[in-house]
Write a protein that holds these residues in place. Structure first.
Motif, PDB file in Angstrom:
ATOM      1  N   UNK A 257       8.367  -1.553  -0.717  1.00 55.40           N
ATOM      2  CA  UNK A 257       8.669  -2.778  -1.041  1.00 55.40           C
ATOM      3  C   UNK A 257       7.677  -3.809  -1.277  1.00 55.40           C
ATOM      4  N   UNK A 258       6.606  -3.759  -0.465  1.00 55.80           N
ATOM      5  CA  UNK A 258       5.522  -4.826  -0.797  1.00 55.80           C
ATOM      6  C   UNK A 258       4.238  -4.250  -1.752  1.00 55.80           C
ATOM      7  N   UNK A 259       4.608  -2.925  -2.291  1.00 58.38           N
ATOM      8  CA  UNK A 259       3.221  -2.183  -3.047  1.00 58.38           C
ATOM      9  C   UNK A 259       2.173  -1.924  -2.436  1.00 58.38           C
ATOM     10  N   UNK A 260       2.488  -1.670  -1.106  1.00 55.11           N
ATOM     11  CA  UNK A 260       1.220  -1.524  -0.423  1.00 55.11           C
ATOM     12  C   UNK A 260       0.538  -0.148  -0.507  1.00 55.11           C
ATOM     13  N   UNK A 261      -0.632  -0.006  -0.790  1.00 55.36           N
ATOM     14  CA  UNK A 261      -1.157   1.297  -0.992  1.00 55.36           C
ATOM     15  C   UNK A 261      -2.252   1.723   0.019  1.00 55.36           C
ATOM     16  N   UNK A 262      -2.512   1.041   1.161  1.00 52.50           N
ATOM     17  CA  UNK A 262      -3.423   1.434   2.119  1.00 52.50           C
ATOM     18  C   UNK A 262      -2.645   2.331   3.081  1.00 52.50           C
ATOM     19  N   UNK A 263      -3.652   3.261   3.622  1.00 49.22           N
ATOM     20  CA  UNK A 263      -3.430   4.358   4.573  1.00 49.22           C
ATOM     21  C   UNK A 263      -2.687   3.730   5.642  1.00 49.22           C
ATOM     22  N   UNK A 264      -3.281   2.750   6.269  1.00 45.86           N
ATOM     23  CA  UNK A 264      -2.726   2.362   7.748  1.00 45.86           C
ATOM     24  C   UNK A 264      -1.431   2.273   7.832  1.00 45.86           C
TER      25      UNK A 264
ATOM     26  N   UNK B 189      10.609   3.924  12.384  1.00 49.78           N
ATOM     27  CA  UNK B 189       9.293   4.246  11.645  1.00 49.78           C
ATOM     28  C   UNK B 189       9.539   4.157   9.956  1.00 49.78           C
ATOM     29  N   UNK B 190      10.671   4.647   9.671  1.00 47.65           N
ATOM     30  CA  UNK B 190      10.914   4.541   8.314  1.00 47.65           C
ATOM     31  C   UNK B 190      11.123   3.186   7.628  1.00 47.65           C
ATOM     32  N   UNK B 191      11.553   2.227   8.747  1.00 50.56           N
ATOM     33  CA  UNK B 191      11.544   0.775   8.230  1.00 50.56           C
ATOM     34  C   UNK B 191      10.182   0.555   7.698  1.00 50.56           C
ATOM     35  N   UNK B 192       9.224   0.752   8.408  1.00 46.34           N
ATOM     36  CA  UNK B 192       7.886   0.232   7.919  1.00 46.34           C
ATOM     37  C   UNK B 192       7.521   1.076   6.739  1.00 46.34           C
ATOM     38  N   UNK B 193       7.784   2.145   6.595  1.00 45.01           N
ATOM     39  CA  UNK B 193       7.639   2.961   5.501  1.00 45.01           C
ATOM     40  C   UNK B 193       8.140   2.195   4.139  1.00 45.01           C
ATOM     41  N   UNK B 194       9.622   1.784   4.510  1.00 41.74           N
ATOM     42  CA  UNK B 194      10.230   0.936   3.514  1.00 41.74           C
ATOM     43  C   UNK B 194       9.536  -0.318   3.027  1.00 41.74           C
ATOM     44  N   UNK B 195       9.147  -1.204   4.280  1.00 43.30           N
ATOM     45  CA  UNK B 195       8.627  -2.476   3.954  1.00 43.30           C
ATOM     46  C   UNK B 195       7.180  -2.208   3.124  1.00 43.30           C
TER      47      UNK B 195
ATOM     48  N   UNK C 202       1.011   4.578  10.302  1.00 41.36           N
ATOM     49  CA  UNK C 202       1.768   3.968  11.212  1.00 41.36           C
ATOM     50  C   UNK C 202       3.208   4.216  11.269  1.00 41.36           C
ATOM     51  N   UNK C 203       3.974   4.264  10.105  1.00 46.63           N
ATOM     52  CA  UNK C 203       5.194   4.564   9.721  1.00 46.63           C
ATOM     53  C   UNK C 203       5.524   5.963  10.101  1.00 46.63           C
ATOM     54  N   UNK C 204       4.790   6.882  10.139  1.00 47.17           N
ATOM     55  CA  UNK C 204       5.030   8.228  10.472  1.00 47.17           C
ATOM     56  C   UNK C 204       4.879   8.723  12.036  1.00 47.17           C
ATOM     57  N   UNK C 205       4.003   7.781  12.409  1.00 39.34           N
ATOM     58  CA  UNK C 205       3.633   8.307  13.831  1.00 39.34           C
ATOM     59  C   UNK C 205       4.726   8.152  14.776  1.00 39.34           C
ATOM     60  N   UNK C 206       5.875   7.217  14.566  1.00 38.71           N
ATOM     61  CA  UNK C 206       6.960   7.262  15.389  1.00 38.71           C
ATOM     62  C   UNK C 206       7.774   8.560  15.293  1.00 38.71           C
TER      63      UNK C 206
END
Length: 153
Positions: free
Chosen positions: A66-73, A57-63, A77-81
């Motif tokens: 890195x992409x500068x995303x600001x959307x909640x989704x 899940x943390x991989x997705x938080x890091x992605x 999704x990265x903390x659900x795991x």
């Protein structure tokens, strides 16, 4: 340094394989080991599975960072795991625990594919994650078999 396996960097491939070894070893221990080892393997593997799930899940938080995303989704999704890993550990019966882990590992793999498809993860990432996910899911199947048919835990 790239491996010959679909352009996956060698360190990611080696460490990814090393990361699934505990699943494989625990499954074998639960299917063929003495009773004390079966219970020990189950307890340690469930804890390891929750930690590994949190890492994925943390991989997705890091992605997302890195992409500068600001959307909640993507952040949700990265903390659900990690929440699912915690939930699985809080369950008492082995089969519901294993079921939650299977759903969580399958779900994070779907997120891995989507992240690569959408350009947030490298194209080689699903090629790394697919066989590792299959090994983990097969290990959970074996552990489920050990806990039900063989009455291990």
């Amino acid at each position: 340094m790239r491996s010959s396996y679909g352009g996956v960097p060698t360190p990611a491939l080696v460490l990814g394989i090393a990361g699934v070894v505990p699943f494989f070893v625990a499954a074998i221990a639960m299917l063929a080991g003495p009773p004390w080892l079966k219970i020990t393997a189950y307890i340690h593997l469930m804890n390891y599975a929750a930690l590994a799930l949190a890492f994925l899940g943390a991989v997705h938080w890091g992605l997302a960072l890195a992409a500068g995303r600001t959307d909640w989704q993507v952040y949700v999704a990265s903390v659900v795991p990690v929440v699912l890993g915690w939930l699985a550990l809080s369950l008492i019966q082995p089969l519901p625990t294993i079921f939650v882990f299977v759903v969580a590992y399958a779900g994070i793999f779907i997120l891995d594919i989507r992240a690569a498809r959408d350009g947030f993860a490298p194209p080689w990432y699903p090629r790394l994650r697919k066989p590792l996910t299959i090994i983990v899911l097969l290990a959970f199947f074996a552990i489920g078999l050990a806990t039900t048919v063989l009455n291990t835990v």
